[in-house]
Design an enzyme around this catalytic site. Sequence first.
Site, PDB file in Angstrom:
ATOM      1  N   LYS A   1     -11.841  -0.948  -2.313  1.00  0.00           N
ATOM      2  CA  LYS A   1     -10.742  -1.904  -2.441  1.00  0.00           C
ATOM      3  C   LYS A   1     -11.063  -3.218  -1.706  1.00  0.00           C
ATOM      4  CE  LYS A   1      -6.723   1.214  -3.009  1.00  0.00           C
ATOM      5  NZ  LYS A   1      -6.109   0.687  -4.248  1.00  0.00           N
TER       6      LYS A   1
ATOM      7  N   THR B   1      -5.931  10.051  -2.439  1.00  0.00           N
ATOM      8  CA  THR B   1      -5.597   9.435  -1.146  1.00  0.00           C
ATOM      9  C   THR B   1      -4.761  10.394  -0.292  1.00  0.00           C
ATOM     10  OG1 THR B   1      -3.502   8.529  -1.935  1.00  0.00           O
ATOM     11  CG2 THR B   1      -5.461   7.127  -2.179  1.00  0.00           C
TER      12      THR B   1
ATOM     13  N   CYS C   1      -7.545   9.604  -7.848  1.00  0.00           N
ATOM     14  CA  CYS C   1      -7.240   8.265  -7.329  1.00  0.00           C
ATOM     15  C   CYS C   1      -8.010   7.349  -8.259  1.00  0.00           C
ATOM     16  CB  CYS C   1      -7.716   8.081  -5.901  1.00  0.00           C
ATOM     17  SG  CYS C   1      -7.677   6.344  -5.384  1.00  0.00           S
TER      18      CYS C   1
ATOM     19  N   CYS D   1      -2.273   4.195 -10.859  1.00  0.00           N
ATOM     20  CA  CYS D   1      -2.329   4.470  -9.415  1.00  0.00           C
ATOM     21  C   CYS D   1      -1.662   5.824  -9.229  1.00  0.00           C
ATOM     22  CB  CYS D   1      -1.587   3.409  -8.602  1.00  0.00           C
ATOM     23  SG  CYS D   1      -1.486   3.853  -6.839  1.00  0.00           S
ATOM     24  N   ASN D   2      -2.464   6.801  -8.818  1.00  0.00           N
ATOM     25  CA  ASN D   2      -1.925   8.149  -8.668  1.00  0.00           C
ATOM     26  C   ASN D   2      -0.880   8.224  -7.562  1.00  0.00           C
ATOM     27  OD1 ASN D   2      -3.768  10.202 -10.384  1.00  0.00           O
ATOM     28  ND2 ASN D   2      -5.007   8.509  -9.695  1.00  0.00           N
ATOM     29  N   THR D   3      -1.177   7.576  -6.421  1.00  0.00           N
ATOM     30  CA  THR D   3      -0.265   7.663  -5.278  1.00  0.00           C
ATOM     31  C   THR D   3       1.109   7.113  -5.637  1.00  0.00           C
ATOM     32  OG1 THR D   3      -2.230   7.243  -3.936  1.00  0.00           O
ATOM     33  CG2 THR D   3      -0.133   7.316  -2.780  1.00  0.00           C
ATOM     34  N   ALA D   4       1.120   6.033  -6.439  1.00  0.00           N
ATOM     35  CA  ALA D   4       2.389   5.418  -6.844  1.00  0.00           C
ATOM     36  C   ALA D   4       3.266   6.376  -7.643  1.00  0.00           C
ATOM     37  CB  ALA D   4       2.119   4.149  -7.649  1.00  0.00           C
TER      38      ALA D   4
ATOM     39  N   ASP E   1       0.831  -1.206   0.000  1.00  0.00           N
ATOM     40  CA  ASP E   1       0.000   0.000   0.000  1.00  0.00           C
ATOM     41  C   ASP E   1       0.869   1.261   0.000  1.00  0.00           C
ATOM     42  OD1 ASP E   1      -3.096   0.757   0.841  1.00  0.00           O
ATOM     43  OD2 ASP E   1      -1.611   2.219   1.504  1.00  0.00           O
ATOM     44  N   ARG E   2       0.627   2.127  -0.972  1.00  0.00           N
ATOM     45  CA  ARG E   2       1.445   3.328  -1.154  1.00  0.00           C
ATOM     46  C   ARG E   2       1.198   4.348  -0.043  1.00  0.00           C
ATOM     47  NH1 ARG E   2      -0.538  -0.414  -3.834  1.00  0.00           N
ATOM     48  NH2 ARG E   2      -2.310   0.827  -4.463  1.00  0.00           N
ATOM     49  N   THR E   3      -0.088   4.560   0.291  1.00  0.00           N
ATOM     50  CA  THR E   3      -0.396   5.546   1.327  1.00  0.00           C
ATOM     51  C   THR E   3       0.171   5.107   2.676  1.00  0.00           C
ATOM     52  OG1 THR E   3      -2.340   6.483   0.237  1.00  0.00           O
ATOM     53  CG2 THR E   3      -2.306   6.588   2.629  1.00  0.00           C
TER      54      THR E   3
END
Lengths: 234, 234
Positions: free
Chosen positions: B165, B126, B195, B82-85, B47-49
């Site tokens: 998710k 996120t 996201c 995946c934006n956070t990635a 999990d990136r966040t």
Amino acid sequence: MKRAGIIGGMGPEATLDLFKKIIKNTPAKKDQEHIPLVIDNYPQIPDRTAFLLNRGEDPFPYLLESMKRLERAGVDCLCMPCNTAHYFLEALREQTQVIFISIVESVLEDIIKSDKEYRKIGLMATDGTFIGKVYHIPFEQKGLKIVDFNNDIQRKIMDSIYTLKAGELTKAVNIFNDVFVKIVSEDYDCLIAGCTEIPILLQYVKVDRKINIFDATESLAKHVVSYCLNQSVG
Amino acid sequence: MKRAGIIGGMGPEATLDLFKKIIKNTPAKKDQEHIPLVIDNYPQIPDRTAFLLNRGEDPFPYLLESMKRLERAGVDCLCMPCNTAHYFLEALREQTQVIFISIVESVLEDIIKSDKEYRKIGLMATDGTFIGKVYHIPFEQKGLKIVDFNNDIQRKIMDSIYTLKAGELTKAVNIFNDVFVKIVSEDYDCLIAGCTEIPILLQYVKVDRKINIFDATESLAKHVVSYCLNQSVG
């Protein structure tokens, strides 16, 4: 958990449908519990039916190329969401050490497991699947009889499949709706959605009466999930 | 035509959504006119966040592994739904010769091209995307201002994302619907679905009034299609 490889793009919509069904059939509560997949969406694979009608390029070298690409990516099992392409299944299996989960064997197993006696099985599939006896041979080996549709019905099924592949969803659904009414009136014990474009069309059809439909894509998805989850963590 | 590689599985539903949008944005009249893709659906990427909040394993080695797998498969460009990635984008770009199409740069370009003056831009994303300044830095470089939501709204956005998710679509949609009403009442000039789970939730939302929404996944899909089609046949 094992990684599955998908020889896809035949067509892309059918590959999308298998992907969706793999996700749906995985009991995951977070991202990390889903199955790792490598999807080789390779729409340039020549038309399977055209080849089996002696009208097109041989798709086998392309299927082999896709399989080798997935092997290099390190997949633990293989599958392909295209029933007609299963004409080449044994030739592909001869060229790999990786287990190849068949869409035809998956749905055949599900039909046998359902433990009902089906004497008149209808197969909604491409001309190529009929000509190549992709279903007829393994089904006859298990004592199951596929009763072919008449030419008019078969022609309209083909028409709906290729109209969908051309991106004309509404037109494809209309053609399929008309022919599906005729199919249902012919007293089949069960039907097989034996072309991966058919479940996409079936979503839009109102079934007039109860008829058992086995979705080969759904069967394949379940068998892939089961194989990938039941194995030790990889 | 060029082959695109997708670092996916963050989550699988978001990867499915990008795949669908790539197909939809390709002007194809038969299978063979669609773009070849290799999708590495690798949900085991941590999990990136959680990592950006100092609470979890570093996803970078997994992202790198996925990128190398796609390189071995011979892709001509890369992207990741995946934006956070995208916090790791530059570090990934340093490790590859292959062009990496950014979801953030794609939507930023689309916003600039739309040629409207947006003074108050809302980012539905996120916590990790906010903490990592994944959007804030490139947007500020172009003179665009993202105005953050209050904590209550942001907490509910996160809740809807992680509920989706977990596979609980209905519950996720309910949470999102409630918070979306609040967002719309806050006079944003435009919103970014930043996201990849958000466009999935947005499908089920009835927008009360006209508000411009930029779907980052749709922007990425269009940029990937354009790159793969405009190049010479490969």
